[in-house]
Design a protein around this motif. Structure first.
Motif, PDB file in Angstrom:
ATOM      1  N   UNK A  24       0.862  -1.183   0.000  1.00 27.24           N
ATOM      2  CA  UNK A  24       0.000   0.000   0.000  1.00 27.24           C
ATOM      3  C   UNK A  24       0.894   1.227   0.000  1.00 27.24           C
ATOM      4  N   UNK A  25       0.471   2.249  -0.735  1.00 26.62           N
ATOM      5  CA  UNK A  25       1.296   3.444  -0.873  1.00 26.62           C
ATOM      6  C   UNK A  25       1.282   4.267   0.400  1.00 26.62           C
ATOM      7  N   UNK A  26       2.423   4.897   0.695  1.00 28.36           N
ATOM      8  CA  UNK A  26       2.519   5.777   1.845  1.00 28.36           C
ATOM      9  C   UNK A  26       2.384   7.230   1.407  1.00 28.36           C
ATOM     10  N   UNK A  27       2.605   8.142   2.341  1.00 29.87           N
ATOM     11  CA  UNK A  27       2.529   9.562   2.020  1.00 29.87           C
ATOM     12  C   UNK A  27       3.714   9.960   1.150  1.00 29.87           C
ATOM     13  N   UNK A  28       3.453  10.874   0.232  1.00 32.29           N
ATOM     14  CA  UNK A  28       4.517  11.334  -0.667  1.00 32.29           C
ATOM     15  C   UNK A  28       5.305  12.450   0.009  1.00 32.29           C
ATOM     16  N   UNK A  29       6.497  12.144   0.436  1.00 33.24           N
ATOM     17  CA  UNK A  29       7.348  13.132   1.096  1.00 33.24           C
ATOM     18  C   UNK A  29       8.328  13.733   0.094  1.00 33.24           C
ATOM     19  N   UNK A  30       8.739  14.982   0.348  1.00 32.83           N
ATOM     20  CA  UNK A  30       9.726  15.650  -0.505  1.00 32.83           C
ATOM     21  C   UNK A  30      11.049  15.837   0.223  1.00 32.83           C
ATOM     22  N   UNK A  31      11.016  15.709   1.551  1.00 33.19           N
ATOM     23  CA  UNK A  31      12.232  15.821   2.348  1.00 33.19           C
ATOM     24  C   UNK A  31      12.321  14.634   3.299  1.00 33.19           C
ATOM     25  N   UNK A  32      13.488  14.428   3.888  1.00 35.17           N
ATOM     26  CA  UNK A  32      13.715  13.304   4.796  1.00 35.17           C
ATOM     27  C   UNK A  32      13.300  11.982   4.154  1.00 35.17           C
ATOM     28  N   UNK A  33      13.665  11.825   2.888  1.00 32.15           N
ATOM     29  CA  UNK A  33      13.362  10.585   2.174  1.00 32.15           C
ATOM     30  C   UNK A  33      14.187   9.443   2.765  1.00 32.15           C
ATOM     31  N   UNK A  34      13.547   8.318   2.978  1.00 30.88           N
ATOM     32  CA  UNK A  34      14.211   7.203   3.639  1.00 30.88           C
ATOM     33  C   UNK A  34      14.861   6.231   2.646  1.00 30.88           C
ATOM     34  N   UNK A  35      15.866   5.553   3.132  1.00 32.67           N
ATOM     35  CA  UNK A  35      16.437   4.442   2.379  1.00 32.67           C
ATOM     36  C   UNK A  35      16.649   3.286   3.358  1.00 32.67           C
ATOM     37  N   UNK A  36      16.697   2.077   2.818  1.00 31.32           N
ATOM     38  CA  UNK A  36      17.025   0.903   3.617  1.00 31.32           C
ATOM     39  C   UNK A  36      17.778  -0.081   2.731  1.00 31.32           C
ATOM     40  N   UNK A  98       7.754 -16.582  -1.967  1.00 31.67           N
ATOM     41  CA  UNK A  98       8.695 -15.863  -2.822  1.00 31.67           C
ATOM     42  C   UNK A  98       9.795 -15.237  -1.962  1.00 31.67           C
ATOM     43  N   UNK A  99      11.047 -15.517  -2.307  1.00 30.72           N
ATOM     44  CA  UNK A  99      12.164 -14.961  -1.550  1.00 30.72           C
ATOM     45  C   UNK A  99      12.384 -15.628  -0.203  1.00 30.72           C
ATOM     46  N   UNK A 100      11.951 -16.863  -0.051  1.00 31.08           N
ATOM     47  CA  UNK A 100      12.064 -17.563   1.237  1.00 31.08           C
ATOM     48  C   UNK A 100      13.489 -17.521   1.766  1.00 31.08           C
ATOM     49  N   UNK A 101      13.610 -17.210   3.070  1.00 24.99           N
ATOM     50  CA  UNK A 101      14.918 -17.139   3.700  1.00 24.99           C
ATOM     51  C   UNK A 101      15.016 -15.945   4.636  1.00 24.99           C
ATOM     52  N   UNK A 102      16.132 -15.806   5.339  1.00 21.81           N
ATOM     53  CA  UNK A 102      16.297 -14.722   6.309  1.00 21.81           C
ATOM     54  C   UNK A 102      16.554 -13.365   5.661  1.00 21.81           C
ATOM     55  N   UNK A 103      16.048 -12.322   6.312  1.00 22.11           N
ATOM     56  CA  UNK A 103      16.218 -10.943   5.857  1.00 22.11           C
ATOM     57  C   UNK A 103      16.742 -10.108   7.021  1.00 22.11           C
ATOM     58  N   UNK A 104      17.812  -9.374   6.801  1.00 18.61           N
ATOM     59  CA  UNK A 104      18.416  -8.524   7.830  1.00 18.61           C
ATOM     60  C   UNK A 104      18.338  -7.052   7.407  1.00 18.61           C
ATOM     61  N   UNK A 105      18.040  -6.160   8.335  1.00 18.28           N
ATOM     62  CA  UNK A 105      18.126  -4.729   8.058  1.00 18.28           C
ATOM     63  C   UNK A 105      19.596  -4.338   8.212  1.00 18.28           C
ATOM     64  N   UNK A 106      20.289  -4.218   7.094  1.00 15.82           N
ATOM     65  CA  UNK A 106      21.735  -4.009   7.094  1.00 15.82           C
ATOM     66  C   UNK A 106      22.104  -2.537   7.299  1.00 15.82           C
ATOM     67  N   UNK A 107      21.282  -1.650   6.783  1.00 18.21           N
ATOM     68  CA  UNK A 107      21.492  -0.214   6.998  1.00 18.21           C
ATOM     69  C   UNK A 107      20.193   0.539   6.723  1.00 18.21           C
ATOM     70  N   UNK A 108      20.075   1.722   7.294  1.00 18.98           N
ATOM     71  CA  UNK A 108      18.903   2.562   7.058  1.00 18.98           C
ATOM     72  C   UNK A 108      19.269   4.000   7.375  1.00 18.98           C
ATOM     73  N   UNK A 109      18.474   4.924   6.860  1.00 12.51           N
ATOM     74  CA  UNK A 109      18.736   6.336   7.081  1.00 12.51           C
ATOM     75  C   UNK A 109      17.968   7.164   6.068  1.00 12.51           C
ATOM     76  N   UNK A 110      18.580   8.244   5.572  1.00 11.95           N
ATOM     77  CA  UNK A 110      17.912   9.105   4.598  1.00 11.95           C
ATOM     78  C   UNK A 110      18.799   9.292   3.369  1.00 11.95           C
ATOM     79  N   UNK A 111      18.154   9.706   2.270  1.00 16.17           N
ATOM     80  CA  UNK A 111      18.889   9.996   1.044  1.00 16.17           C
ATOM     81  C   UNK A 111      18.404  11.302   0.453  1.00 16.17           C
ATOM     82  N   UNK A 112      19.312  12.001  -0.229  1.00 13.16           N
ATOM     83  CA  UNK A 112      18.983  13.294  -0.833  1.00 13.16           C
ATOM     84  C   UNK A 112      19.349  13.247  -2.314  1.00 13.16           C
TER      85      UNK A 112
END
Length: 229
Positions: A24-36, A98-112
């Motif tokens: 489901x779509x989230x809010x459309x932000x123009x700043x503080x865009x996230x990455x993971x 689909x994609x069965x297996x472990x998933x790790x959050x390796x990094x996260x933060x923001x991108x510009x």
């Protein structure tokens, strides 16, 4: 609209079995865009690189993971858009999913983005600053012109203050091999029950990082195709 946006994503998953979030779509932000970036051990190990863009996470599978050596051009295969809720998913995708297996959050933060993301995508060169705990400074995504049915891009590090030479970069991914959120290894996650398990672990605090200066040198787009093994 959101149904069509995530049609491919939702069709691949049985949400009665997998703990992954529905599309489901989230809010459309123009700043503080996230990455993971999620380390994903499916049929083969890869790093899922995701950038928030128009309320969704635009996604690429970086086969060998990111490199801080500007001489490295890491294949990044474009995949389906993911919901922003996926940023918080760490755990085990159940067997036969689909994609069965472990998933790790390796990094996260923001991108510009350096410019309007839509314009850059159309031109086939997306330049941006990353502010994470492991990914820092300026990077480029460059689309390849290949006969492959897949949409192939290259993830390339800029020659900035964060760049490393081949020797110093060699063990980067081997050293940085735990979850940025829970501190767990891939083995720890694999041994857990299938499902989302980040909520059962204590989150670590992300340290702020400085923003790297822009690299004004243009990145030349490689013409040779790359084969994924």
């Amino acid at each position: 609209m959101s149904r069509d946006l995530f049609k491919k994503y939702n069709e691949k998953r049985d949400f009665g079995i997998t703990a992954e979030p529905k599309g489901k779509a989230g809010k459309r932000a123009k700043t503080n865009l996230r990455f993971v970036i999620q380390l994903h051990e499916a049929t083969r190990i890869h790093y899922d690189f995701r950038l928030e863009w128009h309320g969704v996470m635009k996604s690429w599978a970086v086969i060998k993971g990111p490199s801080y050596d500007p001489a490295d051009k890491r294949l990044a295969v474009r995949t389906e858009d993911h919901p922003m809720d996926y940023n918080d998913f760490e755990g085990v995708i159940s067997e036969k999913q689909y994609g069965a297996g472990p998933v790790m959050i390796w990094d996260k933060g923001t991108w510009v983005p350096e410019d309007d993301p839509d314009k850059m995508q159309k031109k086939g060169r997306i330049t941006f600053i990353i502010e994470g705990s492991r990914m820092k400074g300026q990077w480029h995504l460059v689309r390849m012109h290949t006969p492959d049915k897949r949409e192939n891009w290259l993830l390339i590090k800029s020659k900035d203050d964060f760049a490393l030479n081949k020797t110093k970069n060699a063990d980067f991914l081997k050293r940085e091999n735990t979850s940025i959120v829970t501190g767990r290894t891939m083995d720890d996650i694999r041994k857990a029950e299938p499902g989302k398990t980040t909520k059962h672990a204590k989150a670590s605090k992300l340290e702020p990082v400085k923003t790297a200066p822009k690299d004004k040198k243009a990145v030349s787009e490689p013409k040779a195709s790359l084969k994924v093994n």
